[in-house]
Motif scaffolding. Structure first.
Motif, PDB file in Angstrom:
ATOM      1  N   LEU A 114     115.382 -29.151  16.451  1.00 36.95           N
ATOM      2  CA  LEU A 114     116.215 -30.303  16.102  1.00 36.95           C
ATOM      3  C   LEU A 114     117.108 -30.745  17.263  1.00 36.95           C
ATOM      4  CD1 LEU A 114     117.383 -29.646  12.418  1.00 36.95           C
ATOM      5  CD2 LEU A 114     115.291 -30.649  13.253  1.00 36.95           C
ATOM      6  N   HIS A 115     117.504 -31.999  17.221  1.00 41.23           N
ATOM      7  CA  HIS A 115     118.441 -32.559  18.195  1.00 41.23           C
ATOM      8  C   HIS A 115     119.776 -32.812  17.494  1.00 41.23           C
ATOM      9  CE1 HIS A 115     114.715 -33.602  20.222  1.00 41.23           C
ATOM     10  NE2 HIS A 115     115.342 -34.196  21.207  1.00 41.23           N
ATOM     11  N   VAL A 116     120.866 -32.534  18.177  1.00 42.46           N
ATOM     12  CA  VAL A 116     122.173 -33.004  17.695  1.00 42.46           C
ATOM     13  C   VAL A 116     122.874 -33.650  18.883  1.00 42.46           C
ATOM     14  CG1 VAL A 116     124.378 -32.399  16.640  1.00 42.46           C
ATOM     15  CG2 VAL A 116     122.309 -31.209  15.901  1.00 42.46           C
ATOM     16  N   TYR A 117     123.026 -34.959  18.812  1.00 43.25           N
ATOM     17  CA  TYR A 117     123.641 -35.718  19.895  1.00 43.25           C
ATOM     18  C   TYR A 117     124.969 -36.300  19.397  1.00 43.25           C
ATOM     19  CZ  TYR A 117     119.301 -35.887  22.770  1.00 43.25           C
ATOM     20  OH  TYR A 117     118.211 -35.597  23.556  1.00 43.25           O
ATOM     21  N   GLY A 118     125.981 -36.214  20.234  1.00 40.67           N
ATOM     22  CA  GLY A 118     127.287 -36.778  19.873  1.00 40.67           C
ATOM     23  C   GLY A 118     127.554 -38.055  20.650  1.00 40.67           C
ATOM     24  N   ASN A 119     127.919 -39.091  19.924  1.00 41.36           N
ATOM     25  CA  ASN A 119     128.279 -40.372  20.547  1.00 41.36           C
ATOM     26  C   ASN A 119     129.795 -40.510  20.468  1.00 41.36           C
ATOM     27  OD1 ASN A 119     128.613 -43.024  21.304  1.00 41.36           O
ATOM     28  ND2 ASN A 119     127.662 -43.900  19.473  1.00 41.36           N
ATOM     29  N   TRP A 120     130.453 -40.361  21.610  1.00 41.57           N
ATOM     30  CA  TRP A 120     131.924 -40.382  21.611  1.00 41.57           C
ATOM     31  C   TRP A 120     132.487 -41.807  21.590  1.00 41.57           C
ATOM     32  CZ3 TRP A 120     133.122 -36.075  25.851  1.00 41.57           C
ATOM     33  CH2 TRP A 120     132.617 -34.844  25.398  1.00 41.57           C
ATOM     34  N   LYS A 121     131.632 -42.782  21.696  1.00 36.47           N
ATOM     35  CA  LYS A 121     132.034 -44.204  21.643  1.00 36.47           C
ATOM     36  C   LYS A 121     133.209 -44.477  22.568  1.00 36.47           C
ATOM     37  CE  LYS A 121     130.454 -44.463  16.907  1.00 36.47           C
ATOM     38  NZ  LYS A 121     130.248 -45.306  15.773  1.00 36.47           N
ATOM     39  N   LEU A 122     134.101 -45.393  22.181  1.00 36.64           N
ATOM     40  CA  LEU A 122     135.245 -45.742  23.038  1.00 36.64           C
ATOM     41  C   LEU A 122     136.434 -44.856  22.652  1.00 36.64           C
ATOM     42  CD1 LEU A 122     136.604 -47.382  25.204  1.00 36.64           C
ATOM     43  CD2 LEU A 122     136.633 -49.335  23.694  1.00 36.64           C
ATOM     44  N   ALA A 144     132.206 -37.346  13.744  1.00 38.70           N
ATOM     45  CA  ALA A 144     132.312 -35.878  13.670  1.00 38.70           C
ATOM     46  C   ALA A 144     132.063 -35.211  15.022  1.00 38.70           C
ATOM     47  CB  ALA A 144     131.339 -35.327  12.619  1.00 38.70           C
ATOM     48  N   SER A 145     131.566 -35.959  16.015  1.00 36.25           N
ATOM     49  CA  SER A 145     131.333 -35.325  17.322  1.00 36.25           C
ATOM     50  C   SER A 145     132.612 -35.278  18.156  1.00 36.25           C
ATOM     51  CB  SER A 145     130.232 -36.060  18.098  1.00 36.25           C
ATOM     52  OG  SER A 145     130.670 -37.325  18.546  1.00 36.25           O
ATOM     53  N   LEU A 146     133.659 -35.943  17.683  1.00 32.82           N
ATOM     54  CA  LEU A 146     134.934 -35.920  18.418  1.00 32.82           C
ATOM     55  C   LEU A 146     135.735 -34.668  18.103  1.00 32.82           C
ATOM     56  CD1 LEU A 146     135.881 -39.671  17.927  1.00 32.82           C
ATOM     57  CD2 LEU A 146     135.102 -38.594  20.046  1.00 32.82           C
ATOM     58  N   ASP A 147     135.323 -33.977  17.050  1.00 32.22           N
ATOM     59  CA  ASP A 147     135.989 -32.733  16.675  1.00 32.22           C
ATOM     60  C   ASP A 147     135.020 -31.588  16.977  1.00 32.22           C
ATOM     61  OD1 ASP A 147     137.341 -30.652  15.472  1.00 32.22           O
ATOM     62  OD2 ASP A 147     136.520 -31.123  13.493  1.00 32.22           O
ATOM     63  N   PRO A 148     135.332 -30.742  17.989  1.00 34.26           N
ATOM     64  CA  PRO A 148     134.352 -29.734  18.386  1.00 34.26           C
ATOM     65  C   PRO A 148     133.936 -28.829  17.241  1.00 34.26           C
ATOM     66  CG  PRO A 148     136.478 -29.385  19.500  1.00 34.26           C
ATOM     67  CD  PRO A 148     136.567 -30.689  18.782  1.00 34.26           C
ATOM     68  N   GLU A 149     134.873 -28.528  16.359  1.00 37.29           N
ATOM     69  CA  GLU A 149     134.537 -27.618  15.250  1.00 37.29           C
ATOM     70  C   GLU A 149     133.450 -28.234  14.352  1.00 37.29           C
ATOM     71  OE1 GLU A 149     136.973 -25.670  11.753  1.00 37.29           O
ATOM     72  OE2 GLU A 149     138.194 -25.944  13.561  1.00 37.29           O
ATOM     73  N   SER A 150     133.644 -29.512  14.012  1.00 31.91           N
ATOM     74  CA  SER A 150     132.653 -30.178  13.144  1.00 31.91           C
ATOM     75  C   SER A 150     131.316 -30.321  13.865  1.00 31.91           C
ATOM     76  CB  SER A 150     133.102 -31.589  12.766  1.00 31.91           C
ATOM     77  OG  SER A 150     134.294 -31.544  12.086  1.00 31.91           O
ATOM     78  N   PHE A 151     131.385 -30.713  15.138  1.00 35.79           N
ATOM     79  CA  PHE A 151     130.149 -30.936  15.890  1.00 35.79           C
ATOM     80  C   PHE A 151     129.367 -29.626  16.012  1.00 35.79           C
ATOM     81  CE2 PHE A 151     127.970 -31.953  20.077  1.00 35.79           C
ATOM     82  CZ  PHE A 151     127.133 -32.921  19.563  1.00 35.79           C
ATOM     83  N   LEU A 152     130.083 -28.543  16.338  1.00 43.31           N
ATOM     84  CA  LEU A 152     129.407 -27.241  16.486  1.00 43.31           C
ATOM     85  C   LEU A 152     128.867 -26.737  15.153  1.00 43.31           C
ATOM     86  CD1 LEU A 152     131.856 -25.697  19.099  1.00 43.31           C
ATOM     87  CD2 LEU A 152     129.416 -26.159  19.478  1.00 43.31           C
ATOM     88  N   LYS A 153     129.551 -27.086  14.085  1.00 40.07           N
ATOM     89  CA  LYS A 153     129.066 -26.681  12.750  1.00 40.07           C
ATOM     90  C   LYS A 153     127.726 -27.386  12.464  1.00 40.07           C
ATOM     91  CE  LYS A 153     129.462 -24.799   8.743  1.00 40.07           C
ATOM     92  NZ  LYS A 153     128.626 -23.674   8.704  1.00 40.07           N
ATOM     93  N   ILE A 154     127.661 -28.672  12.829  1.00 40.29           N
ATOM     94  CA  ILE A 154     126.407 -29.424  12.604  1.00 40.29           C
ATOM     95  C   ILE A 154     125.283 -28.806  13.461  1.00 40.29           C
ATOM     96  CG2 ILE A 154     125.284 -31.694  12.869  1.00 40.29           C
ATOM     97  CD1 ILE A 154     128.091 -32.949  12.252  1.00 40.29           C
ATOM     98  N   ILE A 155     125.633 -28.410  14.686  1.00 40.73           N
ATOM     99  CA  ILE A 155     124.644 -27.762  15.564  1.00 40.73           C
ATOM    100  C   ILE A 155     124.198 -26.436  14.939  1.00 40.73           C
ATOM    101  CG2 ILE A 155     124.336 -26.648  17.837  1.00 40.73           C
ATOM    102  CD1 ILE A 155     126.324 -28.806  18.936  1.00 40.73           C
ATOM    103  N   ASP A 156     125.149 -25.704  14.395  1.00 41.31           N
ATOM    104  CA  ASP A 156     124.821 -24.419  13.775  1.00 41.31           C
ATOM    105  C   ASP A 156     123.848 -24.625  12.596  1.00 41.31           C
ATOM    106  OD1 ASP A 156     125.408 -21.507  13.614  1.00 41.31           O
ATOM    107  OD2 ASP A 156     125.948 -22.116  11.576  1.00 41.31           O
TER     108      ASP A 156
END
Ligand code: PEP
Length: 256
Positions: free
Chosen positions: A5-13, A239-251
């Motif tokens: 799977l891929h998990v990509y974070g878009n941090w936008k502006l 959710a990619s702006l919060d490392p905890e949430s982003f890493l949880k999605i990766i997990d």
């Protein structure tokens, strides 16, 4: 067995340089254990790209992506950034045709198609975003819209580049709204996209192209989306702006 799977974070502006560096550090450290298990990427704002690249280092588990780019390599195009310059800044891929580009900046399928071609020729991976508005969905036009976006933007891509494409299905009504497509709604469109890829190209190629879902993906809904047979991960905004949430999605992605 699912594709990786891929998990990509878009941090936008979002994020000044220092904030981007902190976020990149947290994502890098937290991602070490997912090496070879999940394809991870982050797309910071242009001004943070080089700093984030320096934090991530060469061949990092976390891939550096740009949020956009311009199809001409150089010239009198004030305010634009070309794909060769993004590559020079350390990007390994780029997001093209995000719905905010299509709707807020009036990007047409033709321009998006030029961008896809130019980015691939530069050697960048492309994450091509597609999606219908709420009105189009309510009018029963979802597949018509997606098919048009697909055919006009990517079916001219020559065979050597096809596997460098990732598709992100992002219903416009689900982006940044807190409304997520149900796993079944998303799976239906993903299966149609896979089928179209298979008919236009080859089954073998269609199987290799990751089709991500995007639209308010959070730790609480990621599992049910990722369990769908044709959902190969997520493009995550908020959710990619919060490392905890982003890493949880990766997990969650690493366990499927
Ligand atoms: C996005 O920016 O591509 C996106 C899906 O945003 P969000 O997760 O905030 O809806």
């Amino acid at each position: 067995m699912k594709r990786k799977l891929h998990v990509y974070g878009n941090w936008k502006l979002h994020n000044k340089i220092r904030e981007s560096e902190e976020l990149a550090k947290a994502v890098k450290e937290g991602s070490v254990k997912y090496k070879n298990k999940v394809n991870i990427g982050v797309a910071p704002v242009y001004t943070s790209l080089i700093n984030v690249r320096n934090i991530l280092g060469d061949n990092s588990t976390v891939k550096l992506l740009a949020q956009n780019g311009y199809p001409k390599p150089k010239g009198a195009f004030t305010g634009e950034v070309s794909f060769p310059l993004l590559k020079d800044a350390g990007c390994r891929g780029v997001i093209i045709g995000h719905s905010e580009r299509r709707h807020l900046f009036n990007e047409s399928n033709e321009l998006i198609s030029e961008k896809v071609e130019s980015a691939l020729q530069t050697g960048l991976d492309v994450t091509l975003c597609l999606g219908e508005t709420l009105e189009q969905r309510e009018n029963g036009e979802t597949w018509q819209v997606i098919e048009k976006q697909l055919t006009s933007s990517m079916f001219h891509v020559p065979p050597t580049y096809r596997e460098k494409l990732v598709i992100a299905y992002e219903p416009v009504w689900a982006i940044g709204t807190g409304k997520t497509a149900t796993p079944e709604q998303a799976q239906e469109v993903h299966a149609q996209i896979r089928n179209k890829l298979e008919k236009s190209w080859l089954k073998d190629t269609s199987e290799k192209i990751a089709i991500l879902y995007g639209g308010s993906v959070k730790p609480k809904n990621a599992k049910s989306l990722f369990e769908q047979p044709d959902i190969d991960g997520a493009l995550v905004g908020g959710a990619s702006l919060d490392p905890e949430s982003f890493l949880k999605i990766i997990d969650i992605a690493s366990h499927l």
